[in-house]
Motif scaffolding. Structure first.
Motif, PDB file in Angstrom:
ATOM      1  N   THR A 178       0.784  -1.066  -0.029  1.00  5.70           N
ATOM      2  CA  THR A 178      -0.050   0.068  -0.015  1.00  5.70           C
ATOM      3  C   THR A 178       0.949   1.295   0.019  1.00  5.70           C
ATOM      4  OG1 THR A 178      -0.119  -0.005   2.170  1.00  5.70           O
ATOM      5  CG2 THR A 178      -1.786  -1.059   1.122  1.00  5.70           C
ATOM      6  N   THR A 206       0.124   4.979   1.757  1.00  3.82           N
ATOM      7  CA  THR A 206      -0.856   5.630   2.641  1.00  3.82           C
ATOM      8  C   THR A 206      -0.559   6.972   2.709  1.00  3.82           C
ATOM      9  OG1 THR A 206       0.422   4.951   4.748  1.00  3.82           O
ATOM     10  CG2 THR A 206      -1.367   3.674   3.929  1.00  3.82           C
ATOM     11  N   GLU A 259       0.396   0.604   9.964  1.00  5.20           N
ATOM     12  CA  GLU A 259       0.040  -0.548   8.793  1.00  5.20           C
ATOM     13  C   GLU A 259       0.676  -0.129   7.589  1.00  5.20           C
ATOM     14  OE1 GLU A 259      -2.709  -2.377   5.732  1.00  5.20           O
ATOM     15  OE2 GLU A 259      -3.377  -0.429   6.847  1.00  5.20           O
ATOM     16  N   GLY A 260       0.754   1.020   7.235  1.00  9.78           N
ATOM     17  CA  GLY A 260       1.592   1.555   5.954  1.00  9.78           C
ATOM     18  C   GLY A 260       2.884   0.957   5.866  1.00  9.78           C
ATOM     19  N   ASN A 314       3.229  -3.013   6.365  1.00 11.82           N
ATOM     20  CA  ASN A 314       2.671  -3.300   5.191  1.00 11.82           C
ATOM     21  C   ASN A 314       3.905  -3.518   4.223  1.00 11.82           C
ATOM     22  OD1 ASN A 314       1.739  -2.702   2.313  1.00 11.82           O
ATOM     23  ND2 ASN A 314      -0.175  -4.010   3.411  1.00 11.82           N
ATOM     24  N   ARG A 358      -8.461  -6.195  -0.014  1.00  9.98           N
ATOM     25  CA  ARG A 358      -8.564  -5.073   1.278  1.00  9.98           C
ATOM     26  C   ARG A 358      -9.639  -5.149   2.250  1.00  9.98           C
ATOM     27  NH1 ARG A 358      -4.638  -2.203   3.686  1.00  9.98           N
ATOM     28  NH2 ARG A 358      -5.520  -0.400   4.878  1.00  9.98           N
ATOM     29  N   GLY A 396      -5.724   2.123   2.156  1.00 11.66           N
ATOM     30  CA  GLY A 396      -4.856   1.351   1.631  1.00 11.66           C
ATOM     31  C   GLY A 396      -5.020   0.789   0.194  1.00 11.66           C
ATOM     32  N   ARG A 403      -1.458   2.527  -4.457  1.00  6.11           N
ATOM     33  CA  ARG A 403      -0.427   1.734  -4.727  1.00  6.11           C
ATOM     34  C   ARG A 403       0.625   2.687  -5.018  1.00  6.11           C
ATOM     35  NH1 ARG A 403      -3.052  -0.896  -2.031  1.00  6.11           N
ATOM     36  NH2 ARG A 403      -3.558  -3.142  -2.326  1.00  6.11           N
TER      37      ARG A 403
END
Length: 522
Positions: free
Chosen positions: A154, A156, A178-179, A182, A351, A387, A390
């Motif tokens: 992802t 973000t 999370e970004g 991830n 997602r 998310g 891209r």
């Protein structure tokens, strides 16, 4: 005469190298100026600005070169992984708000690790089923697995530019954490897929990927932690600042980069290593440098990351105008559109398949915590949306899988490279345009100030979780252990964080540097 001709040839070769770099640096400067002028725009952000400028510059270069190329520079995937990716990830670790990150560590790891596995599986299986029906054949089993990891990474940045950490600390922490995790997980999983023997794929293949992933994840993390702690020890023991603050900053940069290159040398995950190196340097080493170095490091690392990200998005915009890749693809226009649409659908589905179920699981695990720790439905929609875009890592992984020194060798590879470019362009521009209006609609500024405040430090301090004491009776220690176990079951994340903070104050900070947590937030 021959010497003069040789000097002329050397001068011509030098101009061939210097002119493209000069032009690209000029375009970078133009992008910074335009991005500054559009800072307050409701629809545009820095990523979209860089992409659009890249498309415009690519079109101009394509016209000047008479449709031969759209690039000022030729992209090499090694350039990204060796020079551009390290400052981006290191800055993310160095700038992360560690208190919020570790308070929400369980949820972040759910989204950033488990979520990548779920999303990768859905995209891999979906592309394996849909691509042949769209007359796109030729991908190997490893290619399909790589596609799953490529489109699970992802970006973000657009969402983080809109969210305000002071107003929505929980949401900001989850999106940011999370970004970063991830991206690290996607790269680690991609490397694990490359080691897989696809000639004998069976039920054990998934186990092998998981084992390789856990090995890469743990060893890479350990190397990053070691690099961060070593930097803190050197800075504290030798006190570079008494002579030059430049040496302090240089040491932090070089040791972080050394840890990244060592990870790559030993075939580990450099991205994970440099991320945790950044976290531990900011937690310990940053407190062992002079005040001027503390201010300088924040801005220098952020500047390096910003230039690297802008460079990548500019290149993606120019690469989208590369007619050679489009000509190599043998698919019809409708089949190509079908491929792009299928990938976007799988991204949306993959997602959603983990954000909403894992949010429910996180809420269940924190059911005894305050309501401020609950991930509401509005928050879940923002996390899901954040998310969908891209970015740089997807482009880099696609180039690494489907090109040789930036050039695809087969029509199938060219199709995958162009597909990745289109997905990055579409998701960043379209979803990026809609990010600000969506967040303002779901989380109006007047209503977000108290939506997700974390439990106060005073409330956490009331948690009776001291370490065992040798000065007290066994019965007292046993009762404390029971209370700690009960609190651990009821509030596992906050309890673990409290234990770590006490251990950090008692042992780590006195050795590696930094004030007590009651003097500064973790």
């Amino acid at each position: 005469m021959e010497k003069i001709m040789e000097m002329a040839r050397n001068l011509g070769e030098r101009h061939e190298q210097v002119v493209p770099i000069t032009l690209f640096v000029a375009v970078l400067c133009l992008c910074l100026v335009i991005g500054h002028l559009l800072e307050e725009n409701r629809w545009v952000n820095e990523s979209i600005t860089a992409l659009l400028i890249g498309c415009v510059i690519g079109t101009i270069v394509l016209f000047i070169s008479k449709a031969k190329t759209s690039h000022i520079l030729r992209f090499d995937e090694e350039l990204f992984f060796i020079y551009l990716l390290p400052p981006i990830i290191f800055n993310a670790g160095f700038q992360v708000k560690k208190k919020q990150f570790f308070h929400n560590f369980f949820t972040i790891m759910l989204f950033g690790v488990v979520g990548v596995f779920i999303s990768s599986s859905i995209i891999t299986v979906g592309s394996w089923l849909l691509f042949p029906k769209l007359n796109f054949v030729g991908l190997t089993a490893r290619d399909y697995l790589a596609v799953g990891t490529i489109f699970s990474s992802t970006d973000t940045v657009c969402t983080l530019q809109v969210l305000h950490q002071e107003e929505t600390p929980l949401l900001y922490s989850l999106v940011f954490g999370e970004g970063v995790v991830n991206d690290a997980t996607s790269v680690v999983l991609f490397n694990a897929v490359q080691k897989l023997d696809v000639s004998s794929v069976d039920g054990w293949s998934a186990v092998q990927i998981l084992v390789d992933f856990l090995y890469l994840f743990s060893t890479s993390t350990a190397l990053g932690v070691a690099a961060g702690l070593l930097t803190a020890l050197i800075l504290k023991g030798l006190y570079f600042g008494r002579h030059s603050s430049v040496r302090e900053i240089a040491l932090m940069v070089l040791l972080a980069y050394l840890s990244y290159m060592l990870a790559e040398l030993f075939e580990l995950s450099g991205i994970l290593t440099v991320f945790f190196s950044g976290i531990f340097m900011s937690h310990y080493a940053w407190h062992n440098v002079t005040d001027s170095s503390r201010i300088t490091t924040r801005h220098v690392f952020a500047m390096m990351s910003f230039i690297a990200e802008t460079f990548i998005f500019l290149y993606v915009g120019m690469d989208a105008m590369d007619l050679e890749k489009w000509k190599m693809s043998k698919l019809s226009a409708w089949d190509s559109i079908g491929i792009y649409s299928s990938v976007m659908f799988l991204i949306l589905l993959g997602r959603a398949a983990f954000v909403f179920p894992l949010s429910a699981l996180s809420n269940c695990m924190n059911r005894t915590s305050s309501s401020a720790s609950v991930i509401t439905m509005k928050h879940q929609i923002v996390i899901w949306w954040a998310g969908l875009m891209r970015g740089a890592v997807s482009i880099a992984l696609a180039f690494k899988q489907f090109t040789l020194y930036g050039a695809p060798l087969t029509p199938v590879n060219a199709t995958m490279v162009t597909t990745t470019a289109i997905v990055v362009l579409f998701s960043t521009i379209v979803f990026g345009f809609l990010t600000k209006p969506l967040i303002r609609y779901l989380l109006p500024p007047s209503n977000t100030s108290n939506l997700d405040r974390e439990p106060s430090i005073a409330k956490e301090a009331a948690m009776t979780l001291p370490l065992l004491s040798f000065e007290e009776s066994a019965a007292t220690n046993l009762n404390r252990a029971k209370d700690s176990l009960s609190m651990l079951i009821e509030r596992p994340v906050y309890t673990i964080h409290s234990f770590w903070r006490r251990f950090d104050d008692a042992y780590m900070r006195p050795l590696f540097g930094g004030p007590r947590s009651n003097q500064t937030s973790l």
